[in-house]
Design a protein around this motif. Structure first.
Motif, PDB file in Angstrom:
ATOM      1  N   VAL A   1       3.903 -24.107   3.511  1.00  0.00           N
ATOM      2  CA  VAL A   1       4.205 -23.576   3.647  1.00  0.00           C
ATOM      3  C   VAL A   1       3.461 -22.019   3.798  1.00  0.00           C
ATOM      4  O   VAL A   1       2.663 -22.315   2.988  1.00  0.00           O
ATOM      5  CB  VAL A   1       6.076 -23.505   2.751  1.00  0.00           C
ATOM      6  CG1 VAL A   1       6.303 -21.729   2.694  1.00  0.00           C
ATOM      7  CG2 VAL A   1       6.752 -24.692   2.684  1.00  0.00           C
ATOM      8  N   THR A   2       3.361 -21.091   4.777  1.00  0.00           N
ATOM      9  CA  THR A   2       2.506 -19.905   4.272  1.00  0.00           C
ATOM     10  C   THR A   2       3.981 -18.687   4.249  1.00  0.00           C
ATOM     11  O   THR A   2       4.364 -18.554   5.373  1.00  0.00           O
ATOM     12  CB  THR A   2       2.089 -19.797   5.272  1.00  0.00           C
ATOM     13  OG1 THR A   2       0.627 -20.469   5.319  1.00  0.00           O
ATOM     14  CG2 THR A   2       0.776 -18.152   5.675  1.00  0.00           C
ATOM     15  N   GLU A   3       3.543 -17.849   3.408  1.00  0.00           N
ATOM     16  CA  GLU A   3       5.017 -16.630   3.097  1.00  0.00           C
ATOM     17  C   GLU A   3       3.767 -14.929   3.753  1.00  0.00           C
ATOM     18  O   GLU A   3       2.477 -15.601   2.892  1.00  0.00           O
ATOM     19  CB  GLU A   3       4.828 -16.389   2.288  1.00  0.00           C
ATOM     20  CG  GLU A   3       6.810 -17.297   2.045  1.00  0.00           C
ATOM     21  CD  GLU A   3       7.335 -17.360   1.371  1.00  0.00           C
ATOM     22  OE1 GLU A   3       7.502 -16.189   0.321  1.00  0.00           O
ATOM     23  OE2 GLU A   3       7.868 -18.260   0.537  1.00  0.00           O
ATOM     24  N   GLN A   4       4.075 -14.252   4.644  1.00  0.00           N
ATOM     25  CA  GLN A   4       2.736 -13.352   4.472  1.00  0.00           C
ATOM     26  C   GLN A   4       2.929 -11.712   4.546  1.00  0.00           C
ATOM     27  O   GLN A   4       4.579 -12.199   5.783  1.00  0.00           O
ATOM     28  CB  GLN A   4       2.041 -13.275   5.991  1.00  0.00           C
ATOM     29  CG  GLN A   4       0.968 -14.371   5.332  1.00  0.00           C
ATOM     30  CD  GLN A   4       0.236 -14.272   7.050  1.00  0.00           C
ATOM     31  OE1 GLN A   4      -0.028 -14.572   8.172  1.00  0.00           O
ATOM     32  NE2 GLN A   4      -0.955 -15.013   6.865  1.00  0.00           N
ATOM     33  N   LYS A   5       3.392 -11.287   3.485  1.00  0.00           N
ATOM     34  CA  LYS A   5       4.370  -9.623   3.501  1.00  0.00           C
ATOM     35  C   LYS A   5       2.843  -8.194   3.732  1.00  0.00           C
ATOM     36  O   LYS A   5       2.373  -8.918   3.169  1.00  0.00           O
ATOM     37  CB  LYS A   5       5.360 -10.131   2.087  1.00  0.00           C
ATOM     38  CG  LYS A   5       6.268 -11.092   2.125  1.00  0.00           C
ATOM     39  CD  LYS A   5       6.729 -11.211   1.120  1.00  0.00           C
ATOM     40  CE  LYS A   5       7.747 -12.675   0.712  1.00  0.00           C
ATOM     41  NZ  LYS A   5       8.561 -12.529  -0.626  1.00  0.00           N
ATOM     42  N   SER A   6       3.518  -7.822   3.846  1.00  0.00           N
ATOM     43  CA  SER A   6       3.522  -6.351   3.706  1.00  0.00           C
ATOM     44  C   SER A   6       4.138  -5.119   3.999  1.00  0.00           C
ATOM     45  O   SER A   6       5.101  -4.721   4.890  1.00  0.00           O
ATOM     46  CB  SER A   6       2.253  -6.656   5.403  1.00  0.00           C
ATOM     47  OG  SER A   6       1.804  -5.086   5.233  1.00  0.00           O
ATOM     48  N   ASN A   7       3.485  -4.368   3.084  1.00  0.00           N
ATOM     49  CA  ASN A   7       4.672  -3.065   2.848  1.00  0.00           C
ATOM     50  C   ASN A   7       3.429  -2.268   2.558  1.00  0.00           C
ATOM     51  O   ASN A   7       2.800  -1.904   1.839  1.00  0.00           O
ATOM     52  CB  ASN A   7       5.445  -2.989   1.741  1.00  0.00           C
ATOM     53  CG  ASN A   7       5.842  -2.161   1.124  1.00  0.00           C
ATOM     54  OD1 ASN A   7       6.391  -0.636   2.052  1.00  0.00           O
ATOM     55  ND2 ASN A   7       7.338  -1.869   0.051  1.00  0.00           N
ATOM     56  N   GLN A   8       3.866  -1.275   3.425  1.00  0.00           N
ATOM     57  CA  GLN A   8       3.140   0.018   3.944  1.00  0.00           C
ATOM     58  C   GLN A   8       3.783   1.173   3.919  1.00  0.00           C
ATOM     59  O   GLN A   8       4.719   1.054   4.379  1.00  0.00           O
ATOM     60  CB  GLN A   8       2.116   0.236   4.773  1.00  0.00           C
ATOM     61  CG  GLN A   8       1.117  -0.727   4.969  1.00  0.00           C
ATOM     62  CD  GLN A   8      -0.089  -1.183   5.948  1.00  0.00           C
ATOM     63  OE1 GLN A   8       0.815  -0.771   7.088  1.00  0.00           O
ATOM     64  NE2 GLN A   8      -0.383  -1.428   5.922  1.00  0.00           N
TER      65      GLN A   8
ATOM     66  N   GLN B   1       0.938  -1.219  -0.151  1.00  0.00           N
ATOM     67  CA  GLN B   1       0.119   0.201   0.357  1.00  0.00           C
ATOM     68  C   GLN B   1       1.021   0.896   0.172  1.00  0.00           C
ATOM     69  O   GLN B   1       1.667   1.301   1.151  1.00  0.00           O
ATOM     70  CB  GLN B   1      -0.497   0.183   1.115  1.00  0.00           C
ATOM     71  CG  GLN B   1      -1.442  -1.036   1.474  1.00  0.00           C
ATOM     72  CD  GLN B   1      -2.749  -1.293   2.494  1.00  0.00           C
ATOM     73  OE1 GLN B   1      -2.282  -0.705   3.511  1.00  0.00           O
ATOM     74  NE2 GLN B   1      -3.793  -1.776   2.653  1.00  0.00           N
ATOM     75  N   THR B   2       0.925   2.017  -1.409  1.00  0.00           N
ATOM     76  CA  THR B   2       0.826   3.218  -0.987  1.00  0.00           C
ATOM     77  C   THR B   2       0.676   4.224  -1.130  1.00  0.00           C
ATOM     78  O   THR B   2      -0.334   4.562  -1.651  1.00  0.00           O
ATOM     79  CB  THR B   2       2.177   2.926  -2.202  1.00  0.00           C
ATOM     80  OG1 THR B   2       2.757   1.973  -2.048  1.00  0.00           O
ATOM     81  CG2 THR B   2       3.183   4.478  -2.231  1.00  0.00           C
ATOM     82  N   GLY B   3       0.535   5.841  -0.369  1.00  0.00           N
ATOM     83  CA  GLY B   3       0.171   6.730  -0.607  1.00  0.00           C
ATOM     84  C   GLY B   3       0.872   7.777  -0.274  1.00  0.00           C
ATOM     85  O   GLY B   3       1.590   8.335  -0.077  1.00  0.00           O
ATOM     86  N   ASN B   4       0.468   8.701  -1.634  1.00  0.00           N
ATOM     87  CA  ASN B   4       1.275   9.716  -1.706  1.00  0.00           C
ATOM     88  C   ASN B   4       0.071  10.936  -2.126  1.00  0.00           C
ATOM     89  O   ASN B   4      -0.405  11.157  -2.902  1.00  0.00           O
ATOM     90  CB  ASN B   4       1.881   9.865  -3.628  1.00  0.00           C
ATOM     91  CG  ASN B   4       2.802   9.128  -3.174  1.00  0.00           C
ATOM     92  OD1 ASN B   4       4.394   8.762  -2.099  1.00  0.00           O
ATOM     93  ND2 ASN B   4       3.431   7.834  -4.115  1.00  0.00           N
ATOM     94  N   ILE B   5       1.070  12.318  -1.915  1.00  0.00           N
ATOM     95  CA  ILE B   5      -0.230  13.618  -1.360  1.00  0.00           C
ATOM     96  C   ILE B   5       1.096  14.510  -1.993  1.00  0.00           C
ATOM     97  O   ILE B   5       2.526  14.551  -1.072  1.00  0.00           O
ATOM     98  CB  ILE B   5      -0.680  13.729  -0.642  1.00  0.00           C
ATOM     99  CG1 ILE B   5      -1.542  12.752   0.222  1.00  0.00           C
ATOM    100  CG2 ILE B   5      -1.387  15.175  -0.061  1.00  0.00           C
ATOM    101  CD1 ILE B   5      -2.337  13.135   1.306  1.00  0.00           C
ATOM    102  N   ARG B   6       0.607  15.447  -2.769  1.00  0.00           N
ATOM    103  CA  ARG B   6       1.569  16.348  -3.121  1.00  0.00           C
ATOM    104  C   ARG B   6       0.449  18.188  -3.234  1.00  0.00           C
ATOM    105  O   ARG B   6       0.146  18.038  -3.856  1.00  0.00           O
ATOM    106  CB  ARG B   6       2.284  16.253  -4.875  1.00  0.00           C
ATOM    107  CG  ARG B   6       3.406  17.648  -5.150  1.00  0.00           C
ATOM    108  CD  ARG B   6       3.762  16.835  -5.800  1.00  0.00           C
ATOM    109  NE  ARG B   6       5.179  18.159  -6.603  1.00  0.00           N
ATOM    110  CZ  ARG B   6       4.298  18.660  -7.865  1.00  0.00           C
ATOM    111  NH1 ARG B   6       4.049  17.826  -8.714  1.00  0.00           N
ATOM    112  NH2 ARG B   6       4.684  19.514  -8.024  1.00  0.00           N
ATOM    113  N   ARG B   7       1.124  18.516  -2.480  1.00  0.00           N
ATOM    114  CA  ARG B   7       0.895  19.685  -2.223  1.00  0.00           C
ATOM    115  C   ARG B   7       1.352  20.893  -2.651  1.00  0.00           C
ATOM    116  O   ARG B   7       2.441  21.402  -2.033  1.00  0.00           O
ATOM    117  CB  ARG B   7       0.065  20.508  -0.840  1.00  0.00           C
ATOM    118  CG  ARG B   7      -1.027  19.136  -0.162  1.00  0.00           C
ATOM    119  CD  ARG B   7      -1.655  19.508   0.816  1.00  0.00           C
ATOM    120  NE  ARG B   7      -1.971  18.918   1.398  1.00  0.00           N
ATOM    121  CZ  ARG B   7      -2.988  18.862   2.273  1.00  0.00           C
ATOM    122  NH1 ARG B   7      -3.520  19.982   2.492  1.00  0.00           N
ATOM    123  NH2 ARG B   7      -4.013  18.098   3.165  1.00  0.00           N
TER     124      ARG B   7
END
Length: 128
Positions: free
Chosen positions: A105-112, A69-75
């Protein structure tokens, strides 16, 4: 007796008319009081959610759950105008795995990630 009934009917009609006017007045005031007020256009909200579930039964299975998940705000402000306003960011990632068996085998990755940039632009004045 008939004039007494006519008088009572007249009073009931006047009360109903008065009540209708009162209800109309209250509804009008309520509508004006709750009229939509424009929000500050500089307020920004960002919401990202992810919900992943996997169920494994048996032996030698593999599951991969990946969330990015990526959030970008530019003002950018113009000249002397500042960049007012608030920012809110909500990122939610839920990963569930129900595993039953051998050699699974269970792989779980999260990138915020969340970035907010406030910059001051420059006005260009043109002379004629």
């Amino acid at each position: 007796m008939k004039s007494e009934q006519t008088g009572q009917i007249y009073i009931v009609k006047r009360i109903r008319l008065t009540m209708n006017k009162l209800i109309l007045a209250l509804l009008t005031v309520g509508a004006i009081a709750t009229a939509a007020v424009p929000a500050n256009a500089q307020d920004i909200g960002n919401v990202q959610t992810s919900d992943q579930n996997s169920v494994i039964t048996g032996s030698g299975n593999y599951t991969n759950q990946n969330v990015r998940q990526t959030g970008n705000i530019r003002r950018e402000s113009q000249g002397r105008n500042q960049v007012p306003g608030d920012s809110a960011n909500i990122q939610d990632a839920r990963q569930n795995a129900d595993v039953l068996g051998d050699s699974n085998v269970t792989e779980q990755k999260s990138n915020q990630q969340y970035r907010e940039n406030r910059t001051e632009g420059r006005r260009r004045r043109e002379r004629y």
